[in-house]
Design a protein around this motif. Structure first.
Motif, PDB file in Angstrom:
ATOM      1  N   PHE A 420      58.478  40.236  54.517  1.00 32.69           N
ATOM      2  CA  PHE A 420      57.737  40.327  53.264  1.00 32.69           C
ATOM      3  C   PHE A 420      58.603  40.958  52.190  1.00 32.69           C
ATOM      4  O   PHE A 420      59.541  41.713  52.479  1.00 32.69           O
ATOM      5  CB  PHE A 420      56.458  41.151  53.444  1.00 32.69           C
ATOM      6  N   LYS A 421      58.259  40.674  50.937  1.00 32.52           N
ATOM      7  CA  LYS A 421      59.015  41.225  49.826  1.00 32.52           C
ATOM      8  C   LYS A 421      58.656  42.697  49.616  1.00 32.52           C
ATOM      9  O   LYS A 421      57.653  43.204  50.103  1.00 32.52           O
ATOM     10  CB  LYS A 421      58.717  40.432  48.563  1.00 32.52           C
ATOM     11  N   GLU A 422      59.494  43.367  48.810  1.00 33.74           N
ATOM     12  CA  GLU A 422      59.307  44.797  48.564  1.00 33.74           C
ATOM     13  C   GLU A 422      58.025  45.070  47.773  1.00 33.74           C
ATOM     14  O   GLU A 422      57.418  46.148  47.884  1.00 33.74           O
ATOM     15  CB  GLU A 422      60.512  45.358  47.809  1.00 33.74           C
ATOM     16  N   SER A 423      57.597  44.092  46.944  1.00 39.04           N
ATOM     17  CA  SER A 423      56.374  44.287  46.157  1.00 39.04           C
ATOM     18  C   SER A 423      55.160  44.464  47.068  1.00 39.04           C
ATOM     19  O   SER A 423      54.230  45.222  46.753  1.00 39.04           O
ATOM     20  CB  SER A 423      56.166  43.107  45.209  1.00 39.04           C
ATOM     21  N   ASN A 424      55.159  43.770  48.212  1.00 36.31           N
ATOM     22  CA  ASN A 424      54.052  43.946  49.161  1.00 36.31           C
ATOM     23  C   ASN A 424      54.044  45.339  49.773  1.00 36.31           C
ATOM     24  O   ASN A 424      52.992  45.947  49.995  1.00 36.31           O
ATOM     25  CB  ASN A 424      54.152  42.900  50.266  1.00 36.31           C
ATOM     26  N   ILE A 425      55.245  45.857  50.040  1.00 33.61           N
ATOM     27  CA  ILE A 425      55.350  47.210  50.611  1.00 33.61           C
ATOM     28  C   ILE A 425      54.909  48.249  49.582  1.00 33.61           C
ATOM     29  O   ILE A 425      54.249  49.242  49.918  1.00 33.61           O
ATOM     30  CB  ILE A 425      56.796  47.465  51.088  1.00 33.61           C
ATOM     31  N   ASN A 458      61.910  54.768  48.699  1.00 39.27           N
ATOM     32  CA  ASN A 458      63.339  54.750  48.387  1.00 39.27           C
ATOM     33  C   ASN A 458      64.169  54.996  49.640  1.00 39.27           C
ATOM     34  O   ASN A 458      65.228  54.388  49.844  1.00 39.27           O
ATOM     35  CB  ASN A 458      63.634  55.797  47.323  1.00 39.27           C
ATOM     36  N   PHE A 459      63.669  55.881  50.517  1.00 39.26           N
ATOM     37  CA  PHE A 459      64.437  56.271  51.690  1.00 39.26           C
ATOM     38  C   PHE A 459      64.503  55.148  52.730  1.00 39.26           C
ATOM     39  O   PHE A 459      65.541  54.898  53.336  1.00 39.26           O
ATOM     40  CB  PHE A 459      63.809  57.527  52.305  1.00 39.26           C
ATOM     41  N   PHE A 460      63.379  54.454  52.932  1.00 42.18           N
ATOM     42  CA  PHE A 460      63.313  53.478  54.019  1.00 42.18           C
ATOM     43  C   PHE A 460      63.540  52.030  53.588  1.00 42.18           C
ATOM     44  O   PHE A 460      63.955  51.192  54.395  1.00 42.18           O
ATOM     45  CB  PHE A 460      61.947  53.559  54.726  1.00 42.18           C
ATOM     46  N   PHE A 461      63.276  51.713  52.331  1.00 44.22           N
ATOM     47  CA  PHE A 461      63.203  50.292  51.982  1.00 44.22           C
ATOM     48  C   PHE A 461      64.133  49.858  50.836  1.00 44.22           C
ATOM     49  O   PHE A 461      64.000  48.743  50.351  1.00 44.22           O
ATOM     50  CB  PHE A 461      61.752  49.926  51.626  1.00 44.22           C
ATOM     51  N   THR A 462      64.997  50.722  50.371  1.00 39.90           N
ATOM     52  CA  THR A 462      65.975  50.325  49.340  1.00 39.90           C
ATOM     53  C   THR A 462      67.378  50.595  49.869  1.00 39.90           C
ATOM     54  O   THR A 462      67.609  51.560  50.620  1.00 39.90           O
ATOM     55  CB  THR A 462      65.748  51.109  48.028  1.00 39.90           C
ATOM     56  N   GLU A 463      68.285  49.736  49.472  1.00 37.43           N
ATOM     57  CA  GLU A 463      69.686  49.908  49.896  1.00 37.43           C
ATOM     58  C   GLU A 463      70.376  50.933  49.011  1.00 37.43           C
ATOM     59  O   GLU A 463      70.186  50.929  47.779  1.00 37.43           O
ATOM     60  CB  GLU A 463      70.420  48.567  49.808  1.00 37.43           C
ATOM     61  N   PRO A 464      71.193  51.805  49.577  1.00 35.58           N
ATOM     62  CA  PRO A 464      71.454  51.959  51.025  1.00 35.58           C
ATOM     63  C   PRO A 464      70.257  52.586  51.729  1.00 35.58           C
ATOM     64  O   PRO A 464      69.632  53.503  51.218  1.00 35.58           O
ATOM     65  CB  PRO A 464      72.666  52.880  51.060  1.00 35.58           C
ATOM     66  N   TYR A 465      69.920  52.076  52.923  1.00 38.22           N
ATOM     67  CA  TYR A 465      68.782  52.569  53.678  1.00 38.22           C
ATOM     68  C   TYR A 465      69.025  53.999  54.174  1.00 38.22           C
ATOM     69  O   TYR A 465      70.154  54.428  54.392  1.00 38.22           O
ATOM     70  CB  TYR A 465      68.504  51.643  54.865  1.00 38.22           C
ATOM     71  N   PHE A 466      67.924  54.692  54.367  1.00 41.56           N
ATOM     72  CA  PHE A 466      67.894  56.070  54.897  1.00 41.56           C
ATOM     73  C   PHE A 466      68.689  57.026  54.005  1.00 41.56           C
ATOM     74  O   PHE A 466      69.385  57.924  54.473  1.00 41.56           O
ATOM     75  CB  PHE A 466      68.420  56.112  56.340  1.00 41.56           C
ATOM     76  N   SER A 467      68.592  56.815  52.715  1.00 39.47           N
ATOM     77  CA  SER A 467      69.149  57.738  51.718  1.00 39.47           C
ATOM     78  C   SER A 467      68.285  57.632  50.468  1.00 39.47           C
ATOM     79  O   SER A 467      67.518  56.670  50.290  1.00 39.47           O
ATOM     80  CB  SER A 467      70.613  57.387  51.413  1.00 39.47           C
ATOM     81  N   LEU A 468      68.431  58.610  49.593  1.00 37.55           N
ATOM     82  CA  LEU A 468      67.655  58.621  48.363  1.00 37.55           C
ATOM     83  C   LEU A 468      68.433  57.994  47.207  1.00 37.55           C
ATOM     84  O   LEU A 468      68.080  58.196  46.038  1.00 37.55           O
ATOM     85  CB  LEU A 468      67.237  60.066  48.002  1.00 37.55           C
ATOM     86  N   TYR A 471      71.286  51.180  44.976  1.00 35.59           N
ATOM     87  CA  TYR A 471      72.384  50.416  44.381  1.00 35.59           C
ATOM     88  C   TYR A 471      71.901  49.543  43.218  1.00 35.59           C
ATOM     89  O   TYR A 471      72.576  49.376  42.218  1.00 35.59           O
ATOM     90  CB  TYR A 471      73.038  49.523  45.438  1.00 35.59           C
ATOM     91  N   ASP A 472      70.733  48.965  43.390  1.00 38.96           N
ATOM     92  CA  ASP A 472      70.237  48.038  42.382  1.00 38.96           C
ATOM     93  C   ASP A 472      69.809  48.796  41.122  1.00 38.96           C
ATOM     94  O   ASP A 472      69.073  49.790  41.198  1.00 38.96           O
ATOM     95  CB  ASP A 472      69.059  47.246  42.945  1.00 38.96           C
ATOM     96  N   SER A 473      70.254  48.337  39.960  1.00 37.17           N
ATOM     97  CA  SER A 473      69.922  49.021  38.694  1.00 37.17           C
ATOM     98  C   SER A 473      68.444  48.868  38.346  1.00 37.17           C
ATOM     99  O   SER A 473      67.925  49.606  37.496  1.00 37.17           O
ATOM    100  CB  SER A 473      70.786  48.450  37.565  1.00 37.17           C
ATOM    101  N   GLY A 474      67.727  47.932  38.959  1.00 39.49           N
ATOM    102  CA  GLY A 474      66.302  47.751  38.647  1.00 39.49           C
ATOM    103  C   GLY A 474      65.377  48.676  39.413  1.00 39.49           C
ATOM    104  O   GLY A 474      64.182  48.778  39.119  1.00 39.49           O
ATOM    105  N   TYR A 475      65.947  49.341  40.433  1.00 38.38           N
ATOM    106  CA  TYR A 475      65.103  50.234  41.239  1.00 38.38           C
ATOM    107  C   TYR A 475      64.501  51.407  40.453  1.00 38.38           C
ATOM    108  O   TYR A 475      63.349  51.772  40.685  1.00 38.38           O
ATOM    109  CB  TYR A 475      65.889  50.751  42.445  1.00 38.38           C
ATOM    110  N   PRO A 476      65.224  52.067  39.546  1.00 36.31           N
ATOM    111  CA  PRO A 476      64.585  53.167  38.773  1.00 36.31           C
ATOM    112  C   PRO A 476      63.323  52.717  38.052  1.00 36.31           C
ATOM    113  O   PRO A 476      62.329  53.458  37.998  1.00 36.31           O
ATOM    114  CB  PRO A 476      65.692  53.596  37.819  1.00 36.31           C
ATOM    115  N   VAL A 477      63.364  51.511  37.487  1.00 39.92           N
ATOM    116  CA  VAL A 477      62.160  51.012  36.824  1.00 39.92           C
ATOM    117  C   VAL A 477      61.046  50.799  37.849  1.00 39.92           C
ATOM    118  O   VAL A 477      59.862  51.126  37.615  1.00 39.92           O
ATOM    119  CB  VAL A 477      62.475  49.695  36.076  1.00 39.92           C
ATOM    120  N   THR A 478      61.409  50.262  39.004  1.00 33.83           N
ATOM    121  CA  THR A 478      60.425  50.067  40.076  1.00 33.83           C
ATOM    122  C   THR A 478      59.807  51.390  40.495  1.00 33.83           C
ATOM    123  O   THR A 478      58.580  51.513  40.680  1.00 33.83           O
ATOM    124  CB  THR A 478      61.079  49.389  41.290  1.00 33.83           C
TER     125      THR A 478
END
Length: 898
Positions: A420-425, A458-468, A471-478
């Motif tokens: 599933f996509k991250e939006s579902n999570i 952020n810790f479990f489902f964004t790269e790099p995994y298991f860190s805060l 990498y993706d510049s769109g994640y802060p907005v998310t």
């Protein structure tokens, strides 16, 4: 005499000696616009005139200003000794209210109506002393300055440059029977100050010199003249209204908005003046928000003070609940047909995210209502509350929060495994935040869950995994959108929960009120009404309730209903001092106790359960070490006590109606008795007089047998009359409740033998037997009355059975009772007649033809006597033929002395 404010001594004795008087005294107020205008001198001069007219005048308390004119006018008047109050080593002289009530003059003089009494006095304010004097029928002359009137305090303070803290409610001034303005030119007043006629101390003159300027005095004088004229106009309107027998009609309704801000006092006074000027209704509205219970004790005290001020100025207190304060005010105003809203100016600047400020919102929501904004340099009228509660941590809520986050993470990992996509999570975590807000208490866990959901995602489902890191510049907005959504959903959920809680609480309180009305309607007597009300008050307030019912104008023993899990001894709140407060409330028809200005050191809050001027009971709410009642609780409690008063008044009216019905029945009984006597007495008296006349006029002609027959008839008729009169006298005694039993242990054999000596002469034509199980059978009885019962029963058997019949009198013991029976073998009595035999004035057919001689009182009297002994009387058929009358008495053991 010096007393300590913590030990009121024999308060109950002092209050019990106070005379009660339903005639209210008259109040005359001497008004001035400043110190030194001559109010006290004018009052004393008027008192001397009253004294010359024969009025009993006493000077209750005159302020010791040491002015020669005042001292000279006091001479010739009886001066009441002051009461010395000792508090923290300082002795203060105060007006002795109890002494004045015992002295009870026609007129009493009291200087400085707005004076604050020292701690330890019955009332906090002197005007409350005056009210009690007026209720006792004592006329009062008193003095006051115009700046001491509550609604004028702000206006006068702005002129004088300082605030006055000794104030009286406008209602005291408005309800005065007479007001006299003591006026003097400002120039003359300033001259008096310079000559030392107002303040003899030079330092006092210097201190007050800033007030005695011509400009200020002219302004104060104008206010005094205008307000006194308004008061005279109010008196004229009231008299006109009373003469026309209708209320003063007005369509204006003034609404003032309350808060805990100190500036509310000025707004309340302004609204009160407007309501008075427009002759309109006056309502004070408080909007309760979820944060109300969390405000500081200081803000709570200010809020209570504002509510009390509004009540003193004649406002009807109302409260609503909601977070949108302007919306709640507008909705209430529309529903209550408010014509004018008075609010304080808000100093809060409009924030960048707010569409409009408080006034703009209220104006938009209520465009057809006049809104008056009172400027003030103080704090904001609707200031942000200061919270006293720190976030509460709970182990259960903490475990719940961790569990929800863990479960959401598990679902998220499962979704990630399924592709599933991250939006579902993200949606899963938002649902977790929403669910957590529903099941946990407080905003802390909702806020923590919102932040944790972003961090865990952020810790479990964004790269790099298991860190805060991301990498993706769109994640802060998310993350920002996710955090905002979490906060919004948790906030809305908490708001809905709080609104549901408040709605549930109000629904519960309203249900208690409705249940009270239903229970009061079902209550059968006064005690049931009081118990039902007390029980419902415990449910409503969750406090211990004490009720004193009024019986024969005195308070009964208290009814105490404890709240659940109460470990306090209720006798603590029913001692002599607490009962004295209840007695005062009963006599004065006013509330008193803690949170009031009368007997404020008491442990309970006392309210009179009243209907008009009649007090039916006194209700006490135990308030020791507890907060004061909430506005909504107080309104419901007053409504509940009003329902109780209506029920008690209805019960009292029912009792009076029963008494009237009983009197009507007694009158009917007397009428029936007189009608029966007029017939039944006439016949034997005519027979007696006729036979006596024959004996007197024809004694020589009549032989001995004829004379004996006439003598016998006279004797029989006389005995019948004697028996009738005895029954009538006994019936009268029982009917009036004057039957006093002289119970003693008596032998049944002796009582029966004595009764047989006084039975009908026709007993010789019958066979009478006495059968006793035990010759020493004893019963507790009033001998003369039981003999009367036996005579009536035996005579009844003689009259209603043919000659030669057998009449048996028997007695035997059955457990703790003695059963006495009078049986015969006559024709018997029908079942229909047996059901009516013990009714008054009922007579059965007499086959012997002398049924004319019977009022139907004998058996009714027997029933009353036996019932008075605690026994029962009955009739049944005798087998095989005849009738058996039986009654029971209490058995008594035989005591044998060796």
């Amino acid at each position: 005499m010096a007393i300590n404010h913590t030990d009121s001594g024999s308060l109950l004795e002092r209050l019990s000696n106070i005379p009660a008087n339903k005639r209210r005294g008259r109040l005359k107020i001497f008004v001035g616009y400043a110190e030194g205008v001559g109010k006290t001198c004018a009052m004393l001069s008027a008192a001397h005139e009253e004294q010359r007219d024969g009025i009993d005048v006493v000077a209750g308390y005159i302020e010791p200003h040491a002015r020669p004119e005042t001292i000279a006018l006091i001479e010739g008047l009886e001066l009441l000794p002051p009461l010395d109050i000792s508090h923290k080593g300082v002795v203060t002289k105060e007006f002795d209210l109890d002494r004045a009530m015992r002295r009870k003059p026609d007129l009493i003089l009291l200087d400085e109506l707005a004076h604050n009494n020292a701690a330890g006095c019955r009332h906090k304010k002197r005007y409350q002393d005056v009210e009690e004097l007026l209720r006792a029928g004592i006329h009062v002359y008193t003095t006051i300055n115009v700046q001491q009137i509550e609604s004028l305090n702000d206006v006068v303070s702005s002129i004088a440059g300082f605030s006055v803290y000794e104030l009286i409610p406008d209602s005291i001034f408005d309800n005065a029977n007479q007001v006299e303005l003591v006026d003097i030119e400002p120039d003359d007043l300033i001259d008096r100050l310079k000559k030392g006629k107002i303040y003899r101390d030079e330092q006092a003159q210097t201190t007050h010199a800033h007030l005695f300027t011509k400009e200020k005095l002219i302004a104060l004088r104008e206010i005094a003249l205008r307000y006194t004229a308004d008061q005279l106009n109010r008196i004229a309107v009231k008299i006109s209204t009373q003469e026309n027998n209708n209320e003063y009609y007005t369509k204006d309704h003034i609404l003032v908005c309350l808060s805990s801000a100190a500036s509310s006092q000025k707004v309340i006074r302004t609204a009160a003046r407007m309501a008075d000027a427009y002759h309109g209704n006056f309502t004070a509205l408080f909007v309760e928000t979820p944060e109300t219970k969390a405000i500081t004790p200081k803000d709570k005290a200010e809020l209570r003070g504002n509510l009390r001020l509004a009540e003193q100025l004649g406002a009807q207190i109302a409260s609503v609940y909601g977070e949108d304060i302007p919306g709640q005010i507008a909705e209430y105003a529309k529903t209550s047909k408010v014509s004018k809203i008075v609010i304080g100016r808000s100093n809060n600047k409009k924030r960048w995210f707010a569409k409009s400020n408080f006034v703009d919102k209220l104006t938009a929501l209520a465009p057809n209502i006049d809104i008056y904004i009172i400027p003030d340099t103080g704090q904001s009228f609707y200031k942000n509350p200061k919270y006293t509660k720190t976030p509460e941590l709970s182990l259960v809520d903490t475990v719940t929060t961790v569990g929800i986050m863990g479960f959401c993470t598990f679902i998220g990992l499962w979704f990630q495994f399924l592709g599933f996509k991250e939006s579902n999570i993200i949606t899963v975590y938002i649902l977790g935040v929403l669910f957590n807000a529903m099941v946990t208490r407080g905003r802390l866990y909702s806020a923590v869950t919102s932040v944790l959901s972003v961090l865990v995602f952020n810790f479990f489902f964004t790269e790099p995994y298991f860190s805060l890191q991301a990498y993706d510049s769109g994640y802060p907005v998310t993350f920002l959108v996710m955090l905002s959504a979490s906060f919004i959903t948790s906030t809305l959920t908490m708001r809905v929960k709080e609104q549901a809680r408040q709605s549930s609480q109000k629904a519960y309180r309203t249900e208690v009120l409705l249940e009270t009305s239903r229970k009061l309607q079902q209550a059968k007597d006064t005690s049931a009404i009081i118990y039902a009300t007390a029980h419902q008050m415990v449910k409503l307030l969750d406090k211990t309730i004490i009720f004193y019912s009024v019986q024969q104008d005195t308070l009964s023993e208290p009814l105490i209903l404890l709240k659940e899990e109460s470990a306090v001894d209720p006798l603590t709140y029913t001692g002599r001092e607490e009962r004295a407060v209840a007695e005062w409330v009963h006599k004065n028809n006013k509330r008193a106790g803690t949170t009031t200005d009368t007997f404020s050191t008491a442990s309970c809050l006392y309210h009179a359960v009243r209907g008009g001027d009649t007090v039916f009971a006194v209700a006490a709410i135990v308030m020791a070490e507890e907060d004061s009642l909430e506005i909504f609780e107080k309104s419901l409690m007053i409504a509940m006590l009003g329902e109780c008063a209506l029920a008690l008044e209805k019960e009292r009216l029912n009792e009076k109606q029963k008494e009237i019905s009983m009197q009507i029945q007694q009158e009917q009984l007397r009428a029936n008795l007189l009608r029966a006597i007029s017939h039944d007495l006439r016949t034997p008296l005519t027979t007696i007089s006729g036979n006596a006349g024959i004996l007197i006029g024809n004694s020589e002609v009549l032989n001995e047998e004829q004379k004996k027959g006439l003598y016998t008839d006279i004797y029989d008729d006389s005995l019948w009359l004697i028996n009738l009169v005895e029954n009538l006298l006994s019936i009268t005694r029982i009917d009036k409740g004057a039957l006093n039993l002289n119970l003693q242990a008596e032998l049944l054999e002796e009582v029966i033998a004595e009764a047989l000596l006084h039975i009908n002469r026709n007993s010789e034509e019958h066979t009478i037997h006495t059968v006793l199980d035990d010759e020493l059978l004893m019963a507790k009885m009033d001998t003369q009355l039981i003999i009367q019962v036996l005579i009536n029963l035996v005579n009844n058997a003689i009259n209603y059975t043919p000659c030669g019949s057998l009449i048996t009198i028997s007695a035997r013991r059955e457990n703790h009772r003695v059963l006495v029976e009078v049986s015969d073998d006559g024709p018997g009595i029908s079942k229909e007649a047996q059901a009516k035999l013990f009714d008054m004035f009922y007579t059965a057919d007499n086959i012997r033809g002398d049924g004319r001689r019977g009022l139907g009182l004998g058996l009714s009297l027997c029933k009353s006597i036996v019932n008075a002994h605690g026994g029962t009387i009955d009739v049944k058929d005798n087998v095989p033929q005849g009738t058996v009358f039986s009654f029971t008495l209490q058995a008594e053991e035989v005591t044998v002395h060796e």
